[in-house]
Structures are given as structure tokens and as C-alpha cells.
Design a protein around this motif. Sequence first.
Motif, PDB file in Angstrom:
ATOM      1  N   ALA A 150      31.188  58.789  27.998  1.00  0.00           N
ATOM      2  CA  ALA A 150      30.465  58.959  26.737  1.00  0.00           C
ATOM      3  C   ALA A 150      29.104  58.283  26.723  1.00  0.00           C
ATOM      4  CB  ALA A 150      31.315  58.435  25.583  1.00  0.00           C
ATOM      5  N   TYR A 151      28.944  57.238  27.510  1.00  0.00           N
ATOM      6  CA  TYR A 151      27.704  56.460  27.444  1.00  0.00           C
ATOM      7  C   TYR A 151      26.785  56.709  28.638  1.00  0.00           C
ATOM      8  CZ  TYR A 151      30.391  54.367  23.747  1.00  0.00           C
ATOM      9  OH  TYR A 151      31.140  54.199  22.603  1.00  0.00           O
ATOM     10  N   LEU A 152      27.119  57.716  29.441  1.00  0.00           N
ATOM     11  CA  LEU A 152      26.266  58.087  30.565  1.00  0.00           C
ATOM     12  C   LEU A 152      25.217  59.106  30.118  1.00  0.00           C
ATOM     13  CD1 LEU A 152      28.865  58.618  33.445  1.00  0.00           C
ATOM     14  CD2 LEU A 152      27.437  56.605  33.030  1.00  0.00           C
ATOM     15  N   PRO A 153      24.086  59.182  30.826  1.00  0.00           N
ATOM     16  CA  PRO A 153      23.112  60.239  30.542  1.00  0.00           C
ATOM     17  C   PRO A 153      23.750  61.612  30.740  1.00  0.00           C
ATOM     18  CG  PRO A 153      22.159  58.551  31.960  1.00  0.00           C
ATOM     19  CD  PRO A 153      23.626  58.258  31.875  1.00  0.00           C
ATOM     20  N   ASP A 154      23.323  62.585  29.941  1.00  0.00           N
ATOM     21  CA  ASP A 154      23.896  63.931  30.017  1.00  0.00           C
ATOM     22  C   ASP A 154      23.811  64.507  31.424  1.00  0.00           C
ATOM     23  OD1 ASP A 154      24.470  63.815  27.342  1.00  0.00           O
ATOM     24  OD2 ASP A 154      22.740  64.991  26.708  1.00  0.00           O
ATOM     25  N   ALA A 155      22.685  64.283  32.094  1.00  0.00           N
ATOM     26  CA  ALA A 155      22.493  64.839  33.437  1.00  0.00           C
ATOM     27  C   ALA A 155      23.515  64.270  34.417  1.00  0.00           C
ATOM     28  CB  ALA A 155      21.077  64.568  33.930  1.00  0.00           C
ATOM     29  N   GLU A 156      23.851  62.997  34.244  1.00  0.00           N
ATOM     30  CA  GLU A 156      24.829  62.367  35.131  1.00  0.00           C
ATOM     31  C   GLU A 156      26.222  62.929  34.884  1.00  0.00           C
ATOM     32  OE1 GLU A 156      26.133  57.820  36.443  1.00  0.00           O
ATOM     33  OE2 GLU A 156      24.270  58.167  35.327  1.00  0.00           O
ATOM     34  N   VAL A 157      26.551  63.165  33.622  1.00  0.00           N
ATOM     35  CA  VAL A 157      27.852  63.752  33.283  1.00  0.00           C
ATOM     36  C   VAL A 157      27.945  65.165  33.858  1.00  0.00           C
ATOM     37  CG1 VAL A 157      29.335  64.551  31.401  1.00  0.00           C
ATOM     38  CG2 VAL A 157      28.116  62.373  31.200  1.00  0.00           C
ATOM     39  N   GLU A 158      26.890  65.947  33.685  1.00  0.00           N
ATOM     40  CA  GLU A 158      26.895  67.318  34.187  1.00  0.00           C
ATOM     41  C   GLU A 158      27.033  67.359  35.703  1.00  0.00           C
ATOM     42  OE1 GLU A 158      23.364  69.076  32.648  1.00  0.00           O
ATOM     43  OE2 GLU A 158      24.011  68.922  30.550  1.00  0.00           O
ATOM     44  N   ALA A 159      26.357  66.451  36.388  1.00  0.00           N
ATOM     45  CA  ALA A 159      26.457  66.406  37.849  1.00  0.00           C
ATOM     46  C   ALA A 159      27.874  66.043  38.290  1.00  0.00           C
ATOM     47  CB  ALA A 159      25.450  65.402  38.417  1.00  0.00           C
ATOM     48  N   MET A 160      28.504  65.138  37.559  1.00  0.00           N
ATOM     49  CA  MET A 160      29.870  64.743  37.885  1.00  0.00           C
ATOM     50  C   MET A 160      30.843  65.902  37.692  1.00  0.00           C
ATOM     51  SD  MET A 160      31.864  61.347  36.504  1.00  0.00           S
ATOM     52  CE  MET A 160      30.350  60.417  36.732  1.00  0.00           C
ATOM     53  N   LEU A 161      30.675  66.623  36.587  1.00  0.00           N
ATOM     54  CA  LEU A 161      31.563  67.756  36.324  1.00  0.00           C
ATOM     55  C   LEU A 161      31.345  68.876  37.331  1.00  0.00           C
ATOM     56  CD1 LEU A 161      31.380  67.969  32.433  1.00  0.00           C
ATOM     57  CD2 LEU A 161      33.164  66.933  33.855  1.00  0.00           C
ATOM     58  N   ALA A 162      30.090  69.055  37.760  1.00  0.00           N
ATOM     59  CA  ALA A 162      29.805  70.067  38.776  1.00  0.00           C
ATOM     60  C   ALA A 162      30.506  69.733  40.082  1.00  0.00           C
ATOM     61  CB  ALA A 162      28.296  70.188  38.980  1.00  0.00           C
ATOM     62  N   ALA A 163      30.614  68.429  40.373  1.00  0.00           N
ATOM     63  CA  ALA A 163      31.262  68.004  41.618  1.00  0.00           C
ATOM     64  C   ALA A 163      32.779  68.068  41.537  1.00  0.00           C
ATOM     65  CB  ALA A 163      30.817  66.579  41.966  1.00  0.00           C
ATOM     66  N   THR A 164      33.337  67.765  40.362  1.00  0.00           N
ATOM     67  CA  THR A 164      34.799  67.667  40.247  1.00  0.00           C
ATOM     68  C   THR A 164      35.451  68.912  39.674  1.00  0.00           C
ATOM     69  OG1 THR A 164      34.680  66.699  38.022  1.00  0.00           O
ATOM     70  CG2 THR A 164      34.607  65.178  39.884  1.00  0.00           C
ATOM     71  N   GLY A 165      34.677  69.693  38.892  1.00  0.00           N
ATOM     72  CA  GLY A 165      35.287  70.786  38.155  1.00  0.00           C
ATOM     73  C   GLY A 165      36.040  70.242  36.947  1.00  0.00           C
ATOM     74  N   MET A 166      36.627  71.138  36.166  1.00  0.00           N
ATOM     75  CA  MET A 166      37.380  70.738  34.978  1.00  0.00           C
ATOM     76  C   MET A 166      38.762  71.397  35.011  1.00  0.00           C
ATOM     77  SD  MET A 166      34.442  70.725  31.987  1.00  0.00           S
ATOM     78  CE  MET A 166      35.543  69.908  30.833  1.00  0.00           C
ATOM     79  N   GLU A 167      39.587  70.869  35.879  1.00  0.00           N
ATOM     80  CA  GLU A 167      40.930  71.431  36.039  1.00  0.00           C
ATOM     81  C   GLU A 167      41.724  71.313  34.743  1.00  0.00           C
ATOM     82  OE1 GLU A 167      44.944  70.728  38.763  1.00  0.00           O
ATOM     83  OE2 GLU A 167      43.081  69.681  39.257  1.00  0.00           O
TER      84      GLU A 167
END
Length: 260
Positions: A150-167
Motif C-alpha cells: 500500500a505504501y509503495l509507489p504505483d510503478a513499483e507495485v505494477e512492476a511487481m505484479l507484472a513479475a508475479t502475476g495475480m494468481e
Amino acid sequence: MAEDAKDPYHLASLSRGLEVLDCFTRRPEWGLAELSQHLGQNKATVFRVLHTLEQAGWLSKDAAGHYALGLRFHALGAAAMRREQLRWQALPPLQDLAEATGETVHVGILHDNAAVTVQIVEGTHAVRMHSAVGKRSPVHASAMGKALLAYLPDAEVEAMLAATGMERFTPATLATPAALREALHQVRQQGHALDEEELVPGLRCVAAPITDHTGRPTAALAVSAPKDRMGAARVADLIPRVKGAAARISRMLGAPSIAA
């Protein structure tokens, strides 16, 4: 060495680099010639290792050609110390919360795109969540993960989700970026995160962020329990307790208080 040669996963170049780095636990500085002699390896091989480590910031070289540990090691050591500080300073508040609630309480950090448990105190109920230090939880499907994201920059969250996916783990799992963004907005507004059977059917969780000495949320505290003990009234009771314990740990780490 013969066993290493038979190991298909063994990286000889990495092994040589680690062997060189290990020498700096014995002496703070080494010259090329003396290090080559100490290792019993030719200068060309040792120089390539030293040069690679220097270029990456793990070693530094002075004007006289002597090598020492670089700034990246200082940063790595500081990070390791902060993690150990978090683990052991968090323990008394976790023990108090587990005793007061009877539920399993754990603290985690973000590591390698996952929420990783670094300290845990088991609850006293016969039926309870079982976890372990080192357990990895998906960030989008856990209260701890959402409290960290919740407290990370949006770009960092998006990059993380791109790497992990949302199973999707259960029908309740947040499986789209839009749904997760809304959930993270609520976490920032309320100061806590919930897991409503999003990771494991029948398991609910309440989490709150822990801030470090800079005031930045870098860890999270969570309480988990079976849903039959986590009705609306119980969750409402747990939220201030979880936030209060997280704030207590934050103060121990030198951070400003988090409103409970």
C-alpha cells in the motif's frame, strides 16, 4: 573440488568470487599479488574476479592497487542488521498480542516480490494458523502483502505484479490490478489490511504496517485465524490491537507513532 565438478548446478565462476570475498573476513585489504599467492591461483584469474567485483560495487580499489570491501557490502550489512533488529524487537509485542488474543501473530517484509515471514508467535487455540519463519505469501492475496504494497509507489507495485502475476487462490482473491488498487487505497485510508479468505479458504487475517526509523512502512504485522473466530465484531476488536502492536514495534525501531 571433484564433487563440485560433478554438480551440474555448481557455478565455478561464482565459487571463485565467493572464495575471493571470503579472504576479506581475514584481512581488510588485499593486493593482487598477495591475494593470488594466498589462494594459489594465477594473477590473471584473480584479477578478473577482483575487477568484476569492483565494477559491481562489491569491492573498491585505492590508488595503490589495494582492494577492500565496497559500499554495496555496507548497504547489505545494514539491511541485514535492520532485519535482525526487526525480528527480535518485534518478539515481545508479538508475544503480548498472541497471549491477549490467543491467535497466531507474525511479522513479514517484502523480499523477492513476496511477503516473507521473519518472526512468528503461535496462538494458543487448538485450531489455528500454522506458519514458519521464511514462509512466502503472495502480495496480492494476503493481508500482510497488501499492508506492505500500500505504501509503495504505483510503478513499483505494477512492476511487481507484472513479475508475479495475480494468481486466483480462492473465489475471493483479488485477481485484477484495478481491484488491488482499490484495496490498497483502502489500506492507506484505514491504516490496516484485511484478508477475507483470499489466500486460504476459511482463513481471515488483519494486518498493519510497521515503519522504520525513517518513518517509511517497511514491514507488516498480521494476526490470522479461522473465519469462525473472525466475525465482524472480532475483526473490529482486533484492528486496534494489531495497529497498536505495529505502532509499538515502530517506536522501538525509532519511528514516529502510527495512529492506532
